[in-house]
Design a protein around this motif. Structure first.
Motif, PDB file in Angstrom:
ATOM      1  N   ALA A 132       0.843  -1.208   0.000  1.00  0.00           N
ATOM      2  CA  ALA A 132       0.000   0.000   0.000  1.00  0.00           C
ATOM      3  C   ALA A 132       0.871   1.249   0.000  1.00  0.00           C
ATOM      4  CB  ALA A 132      -0.928  -0.006   1.213  1.00  0.00           C
ATOM      5  N   GLN A 133       2.005   1.155   0.666  1.00  0.00           N
ATOM      6  CA  GLN A 133       2.896   2.318   0.726  1.00  0.00           C
ATOM      7  C   GLN A 133       3.454   2.630  -0.667  1.00  0.00           C
ATOM      8  OE1 GLN A 133       6.483   1.837   3.001  1.00  0.00           O
ATOM      9  NE2 GLN A 133       7.096   3.832   2.205  1.00  0.00           N
ATOM     10  N   SER A 134       3.864   1.573  -1.381  1.00  0.00           N
ATOM     11  CA  SER A 134       4.451   1.849  -2.697  1.00  0.00           C
ATOM     12  C   SER A 134       3.376   2.245  -3.711  1.00  0.00           C
ATOM     13  CB  SER A 134       5.289   0.669  -3.181  1.00  0.00           C
ATOM     14  OG  SER A 134       4.453  -0.382  -3.558  1.00  0.00           O
ATOM     15  N   ILE A 135       2.167   1.682  -3.604  1.00  0.00           N
ATOM     16  CA  ILE A 135       1.138   2.021  -4.598  1.00  0.00           C
ATOM     17  C   ILE A 135       0.406   3.319  -4.229  1.00  0.00           C
ATOM     18  CG2 ILE A 135      -1.033   1.241  -5.675  1.00  0.00           C
ATOM     19  CD1 ILE A 135      -0.079  -1.632  -5.187  1.00  0.00           C
ATOM     20  N   LYS A 136       0.069   3.459  -2.949  1.00  0.00           N
ATOM     21  CA  LYS A 136      -0.797   4.594  -2.556  1.00  0.00           C
ATOM     22  C   LYS A 136      -0.014   5.725  -1.890  1.00  0.00           C
ATOM     23  CE  LYS A 136      -4.701   2.284  -3.409  1.00  0.00           C
ATOM     24  NZ  LYS A 136      -5.083   0.990  -2.941  1.00  0.00           N
ATOM     25  N   GLY A 137       1.293   5.525  -1.707  1.00  0.00           N
ATOM     26  CA  GLY A 137       2.099   6.594  -1.119  1.00  0.00           C
ATOM     27  C   GLY A 137       1.860   6.832   0.360  1.00  0.00           C
ATOM     28  N   LEU A 138       1.468   5.785   1.096  1.00  0.00           N
ATOM     29  CA  LEU A 138       1.292   5.949   2.557  1.00  0.00           C
ATOM     30  C   LEU A 138       2.616   6.382   3.181  1.00  0.00           C
ATOM     31  CD1 LEU A 138      -0.688   2.838   3.866  1.00  0.00           C
ATOM     32  CD2 LEU A 138      -1.417   5.217   3.836  1.00  0.00           C
ATOM     33  N   ASP A 139       2.523   7.202   4.231  1.00  0.00           N
ATOM     34  CA  ASP A 139       3.719   7.686   4.923  1.00  0.00           C
ATOM     35  C   ASP A 139       4.429   6.510   5.615  1.00  0.00           C
ATOM     36  OD1 ASP A 139       5.580   8.974   6.451  1.00  0.00           O
ATOM     37  OD2 ASP A 139       4.120  10.008   7.736  1.00  0.00           O
ATOM     38  N   LYS A 140       5.728   6.346   5.328  1.00  0.00           N
ATOM     39  CA  LYS A 140       6.396   5.178   5.915  1.00  0.00           C
ATOM     40  C   LYS A 140       6.594   5.335   7.429  1.00  0.00           C
ATOM     41  CE  LYS A 140      11.395   5.622   4.969  1.00  0.00           C
ATOM     42  NZ  LYS A 140      11.637   6.896   4.337  1.00  0.00           N
ATOM     43  N   ALA A 141       6.479   6.575   7.935  1.00  0.00           N
ATOM     44  CA  ALA A 141       6.568   6.783   9.397  1.00  0.00           C
ATOM     45  C   ALA A 141       5.369   6.188  10.133  1.00  0.00           C
ATOM     46  CB  ALA A 141       6.683   8.266   9.704  1.00  0.00           C
TER      47      ALA A 141
END
Ligand code: AFP
Length: 328
Positions: free
Chosen positions: A10-19
């Motif tokens: 989801a982080q790589s596709i939707k740009g969720l904050d990795k923090a």
């Protein structure tokens, strides 16, 4: 797929904050500990039963309320992404005090062990949480205003249900996902993807001991559920566990409505806006359901106090709308 892999995707596709990951990892690690403690509670010394004090709500604290509260606070404090917390078990919010935590982006509001009076009788309980972006200046201590944000501003909302299995259910605003704990590896695995709440069902959930105490419209709606003149042409089934997380989880999967209205003993409702109503309202809406006070959308309430309460009508869309139509 593991929870970690799901987040990474989801982080790589939707740009969720990795923090966000350290915050979510704190929740999974503390909940695995709490899950173990609950499973062994009757076998451990000093774990079952009442703590001997009351929390800020004036409710009897269970020992496991305190154990769970400490487990979650420690995990949040050490993860580096949380600037401060508000917990149902503590009177004031807590601002973490290191340079790293003062520069962290998130605050967490949580109920460490909802339904804890059910522990001694071996019935499901849960942890409920909301994650918000702080509004105060980075580099300074988190403030009360960081905690008092409307539910519509939640970045992530969710709960862990300690039931026949332990499940993490959460949403970051892109639908609702459910992960089941594999106890052998201590890992949460995706088991319920894109959860949708049925639009109606014949299950209603309320502490009916209060029926003569609540406003006439609530009693009229419950009479409708019990009558032959309703949309199912016969009485609905009543289901009430007394652990909100467990009652809500059943509605999420099977459909239904949960009602906790104003009553004279709890004139503003019993449930806490920040720790119970807001996170579950976010999940309900993300799954296609509704959550209101009976008159107003829960996620639009501007909180004024940490331990504020609200009446709650939550669950299947058609049922919540129908219940609201009985109120003036
Ligand atoms: P506890 O965590 O103090 O057991 O409270 C549980 C709760 O907030 C919620 O989980 C239940 O649905 C509700 O209270 C039960 O309240 P009643 O006992 O008044 O039905």
């Amino acid at each position: 797929m593991t929870f970690h892999d799901y987040f990474a995707k989801a982080q790589s596709i939707k740009g969720l904050d990795k923090a966000l990951w350290p915050v979510l990892e704190s929740i999974t690690s503390a909940s695995v500990k709490v899950s173990h403690d609950l499973q062994k509670a009757a076998l451990l010394d000093g774990v079952l039963g009442a703590q001997g004090g009351q929390n800020i709500q004036g409710e009897e604290q269970q020992k496991l309320d305190v154990i769970a509260d400490i487990a979650f606070i420690n995990a949040f404090e050490n993860c580096g992404s949380v600037a401060g917390i508000g917990s149902e078990e503590n009177e004031a919010h807590l601002a973490f005090d290191t340079e790293k935590t003062k520069s962290a982006s998130y605050v967490v509001l949580f109920d460490p062990l909802d339904g804890s009076s059910n522990i001694d009788v071996n019935v499901s309980v849960g942890t409920i949480f909301s994650i918000y972006k702080r509004t105060s200046k980075y580099g300074q201590a988190a403030t009360l205003e960081d905690m008092l944000q409307a539910g519509g501003k939640q970045t992530v909302a969710g709960y862990v249900l300690y039931g026949t299995s332990t499940m993490l259910v959460l949403s970051w605003g892109d639908g609702v996902q459910g992960f089941t704990l594999d106890p052998s590896s201590g890992t949460f695995i995706l088991s319920h993807s894109n959860m949708r709440m049925p639009e109606s069902s014949r299950l209603y959930s309320m502490n009916e001991g209060n029926i003569k105490e609540c406003e006439p419209g609530v009693a009229a709606y419950i009479a409708f559920c019990q009558s032959k003149e309703n949309d199912y042409n016969g009485p609905y089934s009543g289901r009430y566990i007394g652990s909100l997380v467990a009652d809500f989880h059943r509605s999420l999967i099977k459909g239904g409505i949960y009602i906790y209205p104003n009553v004279p003993a709890a004139p503003k409702g019993r449930l806490r806006l920040l720790y119970e109503c807001n996170p579950l309202a976010f999940i309900a809406e993300q799954a296609g359901g509704l959550a209101t006070t009976g008159r107003k959308r829960i996620l639009e309430i501007e909180p004024e106090a940490l331990h504020e309460r609200a009446p709650l009508f939550i669950g299947s869309k058609n049922m919540v709308e129908k219940a609201m139509s009985f109120l003036n």
